[in-house]
Design an enzyme around this catalytic site. Structure first.
Site, PDB file in Angstrom:
ATOM      1  N   GLY A 214       0.854  -1.173   0.000  1.00 12.83           N
ATOM      2  CA  GLY A 214       0.000   0.000   0.000  1.00 12.83           C
ATOM      3  C   GLY A 214       0.892   1.224   0.000  1.00 12.83           C
ATOM      4  O   GLY A 214       2.079   1.121  -0.270  1.00 12.83           O
ATOM      5  N   SER A 215       0.330   2.386   0.310  1.00 14.35           N
ATOM      6  CA  SER A 215       1.153   3.596   0.336  1.00 14.35           C
ATOM      7  C   SER A 215       0.306   4.788   0.755  1.00 14.35           C
ATOM      8  O   SER A 215      -0.920   4.783   0.613  1.00 14.35           O
ATOM      9  CB  SER A 215       1.750   3.914  -1.047  1.00 14.35           C
ATOM     10  OG  SER A 215       2.486   2.836  -1.557  1.00 14.35           O
ATOM     11  N   ASN A 216       0.985   5.818   1.248  1.00 13.73           N
ATOM     12  CA  ASN A 216       0.420   7.157   1.378  1.00 13.73           C
ATOM     13  C   ASN A 216       1.251   8.109   0.521  1.00 13.73           C
ATOM     14  O   ASN A 216       2.463   7.918   0.379  1.00 13.73           O
ATOM     15  CB  ASN A 216       0.491   7.670   2.819  1.00 13.73           C
ATOM     16  CG  ASN A 216      -0.211   6.779   3.810  1.00 13.73           C
ATOM     17  OD1 ASN A 216      -1.323   6.313   3.575  1.00 13.73           O
ATOM     18  ND2 ASN A 216       0.430   6.525   4.951  1.00 13.73           N
ATOM     19  N   ASN A 484      -4.490   4.766  -1.122  1.00 13.64           N
ATOM     20  CA  ASN A 484      -4.940   3.498  -1.703  1.00 13.64           C
ATOM     21  C   ASN A 484      -6.439   3.362  -1.890  1.00 13.64           C
ATOM     22  O   ASN A 484      -6.886   2.375  -2.492  1.00 13.64           O
ATOM     23  CB  ASN A 484      -4.403   2.284  -0.938  1.00 13.64           C
ATOM     24  CG  ASN A 484      -2.901   2.296  -0.811  1.00 13.64           C
ATOM     25  OD1 ASN A 484      -2.360   2.266   0.274  1.00 13.64           O
ATOM     26  ND2 ASN A 484      -2.216   2.381  -1.943  1.00 13.64           N
TER      27      ASN A 484
END
Length: 778
Positions: A214-216, A484
């Site tokens: 995932g990621s921000n 996400n």
């Protein structure tokens, strides 16, 4: 199979292999005059924490130096990845743990035709860089043979020189990770039912956990920063082990490219980073990369399927895999996979291959050969308009959103990833009988009929994918963000709407992590004073390690704790939650290493979130950032379920022999050379923005770390327009414990510290730990 493409690919491989052998036997030149005559020349300057700054006069030299630098930190990991995509894991490590299925999958999917296609749209610069990369990797092996390698691959026969096919295989493998690569076993084990069986006997394992990556990311424009420059927070959440780790590097060819950041160990370019004018990051997109096709089979032949008025035969692909036996000997096994014209047949417990139906997967990224072209354009971009144009004209980002900001103060969000050209009308008209799930993943299931083929739009960069004109993007002066969820609320004041549901959902509840990011950005921008970001403030937004989930509902849970009996009956026993309630009452509502109670919250909130009819204020599409909220404290059923959630979490830690009042850094940690290093960050399910996921091990805690904060960067520009970049690799530059750079950045991350990234020649020269290597080879 003998084709012109096959001969072309093999010829290229032989030529490059010969070149690699020559390079592998070469030694550094004794002087500059000798170096100038060599095919490959690069200078590698390492600054503190093992950060390589690779400088060359041409692209081949740049690749040569980069490969040498990557191998210095990750040769064993990279060598293992080459074994994976060659389909040789079972040969060297045995068939267990899915290795045989992985080999069958890779040999079946990565064909000669796929390899030829992969090289058909590589820019000349990147082709030269790849050639140099191959030579540089092989040069490293020549310089560090046998017992000179790290302990994890020392004297191992699977560490060997590479060629052009190896590089192409790796590139394909990365691109299909979120398509056919979700579960290799589902394709490798798919088998038709026998004559007397209604369904297959095969029971492949479920696909990989959908939360592994995932990621921000946040991009700020001039209206949101203190000096009117752009600013980017990049925060991918990637695995802490293996070839999906990031490696930091700085690549320079004077007057051609000057870019710094990270690439995956398995990708020979910078995929997240910055240059003098722009900075960018990625988050895994909600868009689908593939669709399943539900095939109606010939009742007399499970290897034939109906396609309109036709009956088509499935195509078998038989591959040979060498398998290591318990006594160390090798045995060759043959396995057959099956392909429709859509793509390979897959099978799992929810998608069985019966005598009536089978399921094929079509993966859009099998035809995506534009990644190197895309990232070359990123590296040379001057502003976010260049980034957007590059996305529109290459469509090479396989499965990610792009978030960017530039020196002039503009911020960009775009999902121009590779997505099937399937709209809502086609999904409705062609819906298959099965629910749209493949293991843990949401997926569209279409009938295997001619009218259900992906649409072809000439504006797209490949047949069957959405054109950029039908994909979301946004350029603003204040901010854009993504965590996400879909594109819909990249900036809530300007929702992106009207796109195909195959890209993502609109008007639906957002995750706690998405809401946390939006809330924290707006806390700054809506403040009465000091309502602009500088670099430190953006760093703190991530490294405050706040639990938005706790800020949202913990007070109500504590109120329920006070109101309800502390002895809670579960299915098999009763649990006293007094201590848990007391610890949570004193918790600072963060996932920092000094926090007490974070582990109780980590196990409790996901259980509470699953309680039916939980919220007093339900989701409101007009207030999506702030809803749902307020637990129904007045509802006896809800109170009972909350207490049972607390009791379940309490019992889990009692059974694991982990104190309820332990420090988070004593519960969540990584171990390097026998030393425990506390790791801050919490889980997505616990409502954390700063994400970290560890495996709960009885008697220890959340260790080893599995995935989470990996590369973090905050990039902006000074008043004078010079790059101001900070970053940190949470797991450090090398995963080899005998490397001096196996834990140094991890210790800094444990304390929520950042590195100031040296970018200019003056900054590099001033580094007190600077060491330089001149590399050349013919």
């Amino acid at each position: 199979m003998t084709t012109r493409a096959h001969h072309t690919t093999r010829s290229a491989v032989l030529m490059l292999a010969c070149a690699a052998i020559t390079v592998a036997c070469s030694k550094p030149p004794s002087n500059e005059a000798a170096a100038s005559k060599e095919r490959y020349n690069a200078t590698v300057r390492w600054t503190a924490h093992g950060v390589p700054h690779v400088k060359a006069n041409d692209w081949a030299g740049l690749g040569y130096g980069l490969a040498y630098a990557v191998a210095t930190d990750s040769v064993c990991t990279l060598a293992r990845e080459f074994i994976t995509v060659r389909g040789e894991q079972a040969k060297f490590f045995g068939p267990e743990e899915g290795r045989l299925e992985s080999d069958v999958f890779h040999k079946s999917i990565i064909t000669d035709e796929a390899l030829a296609h992969a090289g058909a749209r590589v820019p000349a610069e990147m082709a030269a860089m790849t050639e140099g990369y191959i030579a540089g990797y092989n040069r490293y092996l020549a310089d560090h043979s046998g017992d000179q390698l790290p302990a994890s691959c020392r004297n191992q026969s699977w560490v060997r020189p590479i060629d052009a096919v190896d590089m192409a295989r790796v590139g394909i493998g990365v691109g299909i990770r979120y398509g056919v690569g979700r579960s290799p076993a589902a394709i490798a084990n798919a088998a038709p039912p026998t004559k007397d069986e209604k369904t297959s006997r095969v029971a492949p394992p479920a696909p990989e956990d959908a939360t592994m990556m995932g990621s921000n990311a946040i991009a700020l424009g001039k209206a949101a920063t203190s000096n009117g420059r752009g600013m980017v927070l990049g925060n991918p959440h990637y695995p802490w082990w293996g070839s999906s780790r990031f490696h930091m590097a700085h690549l320079t060819i004077p007057d051609q490219v000057d870019v710094m950041g990270v690439g995956l160990i398995s990708t020979p370019f910078i995929s997240i980073g910055f240059n003098r004018d722009i900075a960018w990051s990625h988050t895994v997109s909600s868009g689908m990369r593939s669709t399943l096709y539900e095939l109606t089979l010939d009742p007399n032949d499970p290897l034939s399927y109906r396609y309109g008025t036709e009956t088509r035969k499935l195509t078998p692909r038989t591959v040979s895999v060498e398998v290591r036996q318990p006594d160390g000997s090798l045995k060759t096994e043959q396995r057959t996979t099956y392909f429709s014209h859509f793509g390979p047949i897959l099978e799992d417990k929810d998608l069985p291959w019966t005598r009536e139906r089978a399921y094929a997967v079509r993966d859009s990224n099998l035809d995506n050969n534009r990644a190197t072209e895309q990232y070359l354009k990123f590296a040379r971009a001057k502003n976010v308009d260049d980034i957007l144009t590059s996305l529109q004209t290459s469509q090479g980002t396989a499965w990610v959103n792009t978030i960017a900001a530039d020196r002039d103060g503009k911020a960009l969000y775009a999902d121009m990833s590779v997505v099937p050209n399937v709209d809502a009308a086609l999904i409705k008209a062609c819906a298959g009988e099965k629910e749209g799930r493949w293991g843990a993943w949401r997926v569209v299931v279409l009938r295997g009929a001619p009218e259900c083929e992906w649409r072809v739009d000439e504006r797209a960069q490949q047949p069957g994918i959405l054109p950029p004109q039908q994909m979301p993007h946004l350029i603003r002066d204040d901010y854009v963000t993504n965590s996400n969820d879909s594109y819909w609320l990249s900036n809530p004041t300007q929702p992106l709407e009207g796109f195909s549901p195959i890209i993502g959902a609109e008007g639906t509840e957002r995750s706690l992590r998405t809401r946390a990011g939006l809330v924290m950005v707006n806390e700054v921008l809506q403040a009465k004073e000091h309502n602009r970001f500088d670099a430190q403030r953006l760093q703190d937004l991530l490294f405050n390690h706040r639990s938005y989930g706790a800020e949202l509902v913990l007070d109500e849970i504590l109120a329920i704790c006070k109101r309800e009996p502390k002895t809670v009956k579960l299915e098999k026993n009763s649990v006293d939650v007094t201590k848990s309630c007391e610890v949570l009452a004193g918790w600072d509502r963060r996932h920092d290493i000094t926090s007490r109670g974070a582990h109780i919250w980590t196990e409790t909130l996901p259980l509470i979130a699953a309680i039916p009819d939980l919220w007093q204020v339900p989701f409101d599409v007009k207030d999506a950032v702030n809803t749902p909220r307020q637990i129904k404290v007045g509802d006896a059923k809800v109170r009972k379920a909350v207490m049972q959630a607390l009791a379940t979490a309490t019992q889990k830690f009692n059974d694991a022999q982990i104190p309820l009042d332990a420090l988070w850094g004593d519960v969540q940690f990584t171990e390097r050379n026998g030393e425990r290093i506390g790791v801050p960050g919490g889980t997505h399910g616990a409502g954390a923005f700063s994400v970290m996921v560890g495996k709960l091990t009885p008697g220890k805690g959340y260790s080893p770390i599995v995935t989470g904060n990996s590369w973090m960067q905050v990039v902006t520009w000074t008043d004078a327009g010079e790059v101001d970049a900070r970053g940190i690799l949470a797991y450090s530059q090398s995963e080899e414990e005998d490397s001096p750079y196996a834990a140094d950045q991890t210790k800094l991350y444990s304390k929520s510290q950042w590195l100031k990234l040296p970018f200019t020649d003056a900054e590099i020269a001033a580094d007190q730990e600077l060491r330089t290597l001149q590399l050349s080879g013919s």
